[in-house]
Design an enzyme around this catalytic site. Structure first.
Site, PDB file in Angstrom:
ATOM      1  N   LEU A   1     -54.358 -98.175  62.450  1.00 14.18           N
ATOM      2  CA  LEU A   1     -55.205 -97.902  63.461  1.00 14.18           C
ATOM      3  C   LEU A   1     -54.918 -97.824  64.762  1.00 14.18           C
ATOM      4  O   LEU A   1     -54.077 -98.712  65.376  1.00 14.18           O
ATOM      5  CB  LEU A   1     -56.164 -99.297  63.039  1.00 14.18           C
ATOM      6  CG  LEU A   1     -57.589 -99.100  64.013  1.00 14.18           C
ATOM      7  CD1 LEU A   1     -58.569-100.340  63.326  1.00 14.18           C
ATOM      8  CD2 LEU A   1     -57.746 -98.935  65.409  1.00 14.18           C
TER       9      LEU A   1
ATOM     10  N   ASN B   1     -54.103 -99.202  72.176  1.00 12.51           N
ATOM     11  CA  ASN B   1     -53.566 -98.368  73.396  1.00 12.51           C
ATOM     12  C   ASN B   1     -54.755 -97.953  73.927  1.00 12.51           C
ATOM     13  O   ASN B   1     -54.490 -97.661  75.388  1.00 12.51           O
ATOM     14  CB  ASN B   1     -53.069 -97.173  72.701  1.00 12.51           C
ATOM     15  CG  ASN B   1     -52.873 -96.025  73.572  1.00 12.51           C
ATOM     16  OD1 ASN B   1     -51.945 -96.207  74.645  1.00 12.51           O
ATOM     17  ND2 ASN B   1     -53.829 -94.840  73.493  1.00 12.51           N
TER      18      ASN B   1
ATOM     19  N   TYR C   1     -57.166-103.816  86.903  1.00  8.64           N
ATOM     20  CA  TYR C   1     -56.162-103.280  86.094  1.00  8.64           C
ATOM     21  C   TYR C   1     -54.880-104.205  85.815  1.00  8.64           C
ATOM     22  O   TYR C   1     -54.695-104.474  84.725  1.00  8.64           O
ATOM     23  CB  TYR C   1     -55.848-101.813  86.323  1.00  8.64           C
ATOM     24  CG  TYR C   1     -54.967-101.202  85.460  1.00  8.64           C
ATOM     25  CD1 TYR C   1     -55.247-100.689  84.445  1.00  8.64           C
ATOM     26  CD2 TYR C   1     -53.522-101.361  85.883  1.00  8.64           C
ATOM     27  CE1 TYR C   1     -54.227 -99.836  83.642  1.00  8.64           C
ATOM     28  CE2 TYR C   1     -52.316-100.637  85.126  1.00  8.64           C
ATOM     29  CZ  TYR C   1     -53.024 -99.788  83.766  1.00  8.64           C
ATOM     30  OH  TYR C   1     -52.029 -99.240  83.196  1.00  8.64           O
TER      31      TYR C   1
ATOM     32  N   LYS D   1     -53.887-106.025  82.356  1.00 11.83           N
ATOM     33  CA  LYS D   1     -52.557-105.866  81.704  1.00 11.83           C
ATOM     34  C   LYS D   1     -51.642-107.170  81.806  1.00 11.83           C
ATOM     35  O   LYS D   1     -50.810-107.417  80.598  1.00 11.83           O
ATOM     36  CB  LYS D   1     -51.763-104.828  82.258  1.00 11.83           C
ATOM     37  CG  LYS D   1     -52.375-103.330  82.179  1.00 11.83           C
ATOM     38  CD  LYS D   1     -52.742-103.121  80.812  1.00 11.83           C
ATOM     39  CE  LYS D   1     -53.380-101.744  80.605  1.00 11.83           C
ATOM     40  NZ  LYS D   1     -53.941-101.306  79.155  1.00 11.83           N
TER      41      LYS D   1
END
Length: 267
Positions: free
Chosen positions: A12, A89, A154, A158
């Protein structure tokens, strides 16, 4: 490590309609894996699936919406398939200081870059553990190793992915399931363009030798996952940058980043 291919097992891949996600799909297809490709609805996702053949299934999903994420296990099971490899991703970024941020945009980022990773791991890792086989690849960034003024949410997102995957990897020891984090530096995908940082502008901050092509990054990531690596940073310059980002005292690092980051120019 990568599980062996089988008829009912798929990888996936989220954010699979373009960029690194598309290249993940191509890498895994070339190694014999069936695919469940996830991205926001659009022609690109179906085009990628069609190009990769009948074992690639397009599953249009807006991963920033919890109710849509929740449908994925049932939709995959309806195809008679099980997830052996999960590649988280899909992601987005916002640009600019927090004082100028749109709260809705910031929360959408958290849903996509953080909540979707936790959600999909929580939904699919239990089945991998029960079967004694599987692999998880979560995509973070070199920015995960330190704060990113101008892209504060952001960078923090991460950093969460990196920490979460380290913990997950330890939890999975001895189960037959592995987990790794990909932390790329700058990649020529047009990702920056979406938030107002064209590649030529970004190259003023990040020199050309740090940049990588998406197919190179995807191959390094899948090779690293197969080799059992915990953290994959493609390219020696980016590995050095990650180390400097992690080790440089914040009182030294942050003023430098604050001066050069394009996101701070809107303040």
């Amino acid at each position: 490590m990568l599980p062996a291919t089988r008829n009912t097992g798929v990888a996936l891949v989220t954010g699979a309609s373009k960029g690194i996600g598309e290249q993940f799909a191509r890498q895994l297809a070339s190694r014999g894996y069936g695919l469940a490709l996830v991205a926001r609805p659009g022609d690109q996702l179906h085009a990628v699936a069609g190009d990769l053949g009948p074992t690639a299934h397009a599953l249009p999903t807006d991963l920033s919406r919890p109710q849509e994420r929740a449908t994925l296990p049932e939709r995959i099971a309806a195809l008679g398939l099980e997830v052996d490899i999960l590649v988280n991703n899909a992601g987005m970024s916002n640009l600019g200081p927090v004082a100028h941020a749109d709260p809705a945009d910031e929360l959408t980022l958290v849903e996509l870059d953080v909540a979707a990773v936790v959600d999909l791991c929580s939904r699919f890792v239990p089945g991998m553990v029960a079967r004694g086989r599987g692999a998880v690849l979560n995509v973070a960034s070199v920015g995960a190793f330190g704060p990113v003024p101008g892209q504060a949410t952001y960078g923090a997102a991460k950093a969460f992915v990196l920490s979460y995957t380290h913990a997950l990897r330890q939890e999975l020891r001895g189960t037959g399931v592995s987990a790794a984090t990909l932390c790329p530096g700058p990649v020529r995908t047009g990702f920056g363009e979406q938030v107002g940082i064209p590649d030529d502008e970004a190259e003023k901050m990040l020199p050309p030798f740090m940049w990588r092509q998406p197919e190179t990054v995807a191959k390094a990531a899948i090779d690293g996952l197969a080799a059992g690596r915990a953290v994959i940073v493609p390219g020696t310059p980016n590995r050095i940058a990650a180390a400097l980002n992690h080790l440089t005292p914040r009182r030294v690092l942050l003023p430098i980043l604050g001066r050069v980051h394009p996101g701070m120019r809107t303040s």
